[in-house]
Design a protein around this motif. Structure first.
Motif, PDB file in Angstrom:
ATOM      1  N   UNK A  99      30.561   9.995  -8.080  1.00  0.00           N
ATOM      2  CA  UNK A  99      29.517  10.894  -8.578  1.00  0.00           C
ATOM      3  C   UNK A  99      28.628  10.186  -9.598  1.00  0.00           C
ATOM      4  N   UNK A 100      29.240   9.483 -10.543  1.00  0.00           N
ATOM      5  CA  UNK A 100      28.473   8.811 -11.588  1.00  0.00           C
ATOM      6  C   UNK A 100      27.562   7.730 -11.002  1.00  0.00           C
ATOM      7  N   UNK A 101      28.062   6.989 -10.011  1.00  0.00           N
ATOM      8  CA  UNK A 101      27.319   5.857  -9.459  1.00  0.00           C
ATOM      9  C   UNK A 101      26.529   6.198  -8.195  1.00  0.00           C
ATOM     10  N   UNK A 102      26.499   7.472  -7.833  1.00  0.00           N
ATOM     11  CA  UNK A 102      25.729   7.879  -6.667  1.00  0.00           C
ATOM     12  C   UNK A 102      26.227   7.294  -5.367  1.00  0.00           C
ATOM     13  N   UNK A 103      27.552   7.237  -5.193  1.00  0.00           N
ATOM     14  CA  UNK A 103      28.148   6.614  -4.003  1.00  0.00           C
ATOM     15  C   UNK A 103      28.767   7.621  -3.039  1.00  0.00           C
ATOM     16  N   UNK A 104      28.586   8.896  -3.306  1.00  0.00           N
ATOM     17  CA  UNK A 104      29.289   9.915  -2.520  1.00  0.00           C
ATOM     18  C   UNK A 104      28.942   9.858  -1.024  1.00  0.00           C
ATOM     19  N   UNK A 105      27.687   9.512  -0.701  1.00  0.00           N
ATOM     20  CA  UNK A 105      27.276   9.478   0.703  1.00  0.00           C
ATOM     21  C   UNK A 105      27.579   8.132   1.367  1.00  0.00           C
ATOM     22  N   UNK A 106      28.154   7.203   0.601  1.00  0.00           N
ATOM     23  CA  UNK A 106      28.378   5.849   1.122  1.00  0.00           C
ATOM     24  C   UNK A 106      29.850   5.514   1.322  1.00  0.00           C
ATOM     25  N   UNK A 107      30.739   6.432   1.020  1.00  0.00           N
ATOM     26  CA  UNK A 107      32.169   6.118   0.957  1.00  0.00           C
ATOM     27  C   UNK A 107      32.746   5.613   2.279  1.00  0.00           C
ATOM     28  N   UNK A 108      32.197   6.044   3.401  1.00  0.00           N
ATOM     29  CA  UNK A 108      32.758   5.648   4.693  1.00  0.00           C
ATOM     30  C   UNK A 108      31.997   4.485   5.340  1.00  0.00           C
ATOM     31  N   UNK A 109      31.050   3.918   4.621  1.00  0.00           N
ATOM     32  CA  UNK A 109      30.325   2.759   5.128  1.00  0.00           C
ATOM     33  C   UNK A 109      31.062   1.470   4.768  1.00  0.00           C
ATOM     34  N   UNK A 110      30.676   0.399   5.469  1.00  0.00           N
ATOM     35  CA  UNK A 110      31.219  -0.927   5.187  1.00  0.00           C
ATOM     36  C   UNK A 110      30.172  -1.743   4.417  1.00  0.00           C
ATOM     37  N   UNK A 111      30.604  -2.763   3.675  1.00  0.00           N
ATOM     38  CA  UNK A 111      29.668  -3.550   2.861  1.00  0.00           C
ATOM     39  C   UNK A 111      28.455  -4.073   3.622  1.00  0.00           C
ATOM     40  N   UNK A 112      28.641  -4.461   4.911  1.00  0.00           N
ATOM     41  CA  UNK A 112      27.499  -5.000   5.666  1.00  0.00           C
ATOM     42  C   UNK A 112      26.487  -3.931   6.057  1.00  0.00           C
ATOM     43  N   UNK A 113      26.787  -2.680   5.748  1.00  0.00           N
ATOM     44  CA  UNK A 113      25.862  -1.573   6.004  1.00  0.00           C
ATOM     45  C   UNK A 113      25.127  -1.146   4.734  1.00  0.00           C
ATOM     46  N   UNK A 114      25.349  -1.869   3.633  1.00  0.00           N
ATOM     47  CA  UNK A 114      24.779  -1.488   2.333  1.00  0.00           C
ATOM     48  C   UNK A 114      23.658  -2.428   1.927  1.00  0.00           C
ATOM     49  N   UNK A 115      22.747  -1.914   1.092  1.00  0.00           N
ATOM     50  CA  UNK A 115      21.749  -2.768   0.462  1.00  0.00           C
ATOM     51  C   UNK A 115      22.412  -3.570  -0.654  1.00  0.00           C
ATOM     52  N   UNK A 116      21.705  -4.561  -1.167  1.00  0.00           N
ATOM     53  CA  UNK A 116      22.255  -5.373  -2.257  1.00  0.00           C
ATOM     54  C   UNK A 116      22.542  -4.502  -3.480  1.00  0.00           C
ATOM     55  N   UNK A 117      21.615  -3.602  -3.791  1.00  0.00           N
ATOM     56  CA  UNK A 117      21.822  -2.724  -4.941  1.00  0.00           C
ATOM     57  C   UNK A 117      23.032  -1.823  -4.772  1.00  0.00           C
ATOM     58  N   UNK A 118      23.219  -1.300  -3.559  1.00  0.00           N
ATOM     59  CA  UNK A 118      24.387  -0.454  -3.285  1.00  0.00           C
ATOM     60  C   UNK A 118      25.678  -1.243  -3.415  1.00  0.00           C
ATOM     61  N   UNK A 119      25.664  -2.497  -2.937  1.00  0.00           N
ATOM     62  CA  UNK A 119      26.850  -3.340  -3.066  1.00  0.00           C
ATOM     63  C   UNK A 119      27.220  -3.546  -4.531  1.00  0.00           C
ATOM     64  N   UNK A 120      26.228  -3.773  -5.373  1.00  0.00           N
ATOM     65  CA  UNK A 120      26.511  -3.993  -6.788  1.00  0.00           C
ATOM     66  C   UNK A 120      27.053  -2.731  -7.450  1.00  0.00           C
TER      67      UNK A 120
END
Length: 252
Positions: free
Chosen positions: A129-150
């Motif tokens: 919730x704090x980091x805005x990752x709730x919609x990304x929990x089931x994704x894999x790192x190669x599906x993320x932007x650089x900012x999301x990875x950080x």
């Protein structure tokens, strides 16, 4: 008693005629809940200081105390447990495991420490919730932007509720938008969870999110800036100090 005490710490590399004093009698304290930046020219000793404070490296002389405990005296097994349970690390390269989902990457430190399932889920929900990752929990790192990875790397570092969070150039690989988002999240963590943060950076914009900055030059504390007004004024103060000390990036 200060939360972190660095007492007369020196770090020397090399032998005899080729000795290099990376740190020279460095002393300062950090209070619980502070957000402290470390700045200075390249080769000034910033990363060496972070490595010594985070027990990655040992000082040649002096002491680093956390809650009154001399961490430089801990043995290997004690050090491993200490790092895992009390310290968090955010680096410029994210070190995420590609075969694991975001959820699995986040909870990995808790799983390795055999934390109870209910505690894991509570902390995961809070961090997501704090980091805005709730919609990304089931994704894999190669599906993320650089900012999301950080942001995922940041979440993994803080999900253990560390006593002290170290960040080494955490925005160095990010574009301006992603960097600003990460810094806002770190500020929120510092404000709401009272997470103590020590961040090494060259960048004045990044440093302006800190509440206090220690400037290092030639392995020694050169100056200190404490944020008094708004972030814009602090940014200007940092630029002026960089002009005095030399080195660093001014803006994004």
């Amino acid at each position: 008693m200060a939360f972190v005490e660095v007492k007369q710490v020196s770090k020397i590399y090399g032998h005899r005629a080729s000795l290099v004093h990376a740190l020279n009698q460095v002393s300062f304290t950090i209070d619980k809940g502070e957000f402290v930046g470390i700045m200075g020219p390249s080769g000034a000793g910033k990363t060496t200081l972070l490595n010594v404070m985070s027990t990655i490296d040992q000082p040649s002389s002096g002491q680093v105390l956390l809650n009154g405990e001399n961490v430089s005296r801990l043995h290997d097994q004690q050090l491993a447990e200490f790092r895992r349970q009390q310290l968090g690390f955010i680096f410029q390269d994210f070190n995420l495991l590609d075969a694991l989902t975001v959820r699995e990457n986040l909870i990995l430190p808790l799983s390795l420490d055999k934390t109870a399932y209910t505690v894991i889920q509570t902390r995961l929900q809070h961090i997501a919730q704090i980091l805005g990752l709730e919609q990304l929990l089931d994704r894999y790192p190669n599906e993320l932007s650089i900012g999301q990875k950080q942001r995922v790397a940041c979440g993994r570092a803080i999900i253990t509720a560390p006593e002290l969070l170290f960040a080494d150039e955490p925005t160095g690989s990010l574009d301006s938008k992603s960097a600003t988002e990460l810094l806002q999240y770190l500020s929120q963590l510092n404000d709401t969870d009272q997470t103590t943060i020590m961040m090494v950076t060259h960048d004045a914009f990044t440093a302006s999110y800190c509440k206090r900055i220690l400037f290092i030059k030639d392995g020694q504390i050169f100056a200190e800036l404490i944020r008094q007004g708004d972030r814009k004024q602090f940014f200007n103060d940092i630029i002026n100090m960089q002009a005095t000390i030399g080195g660093g990036r001014i803006a994004r």
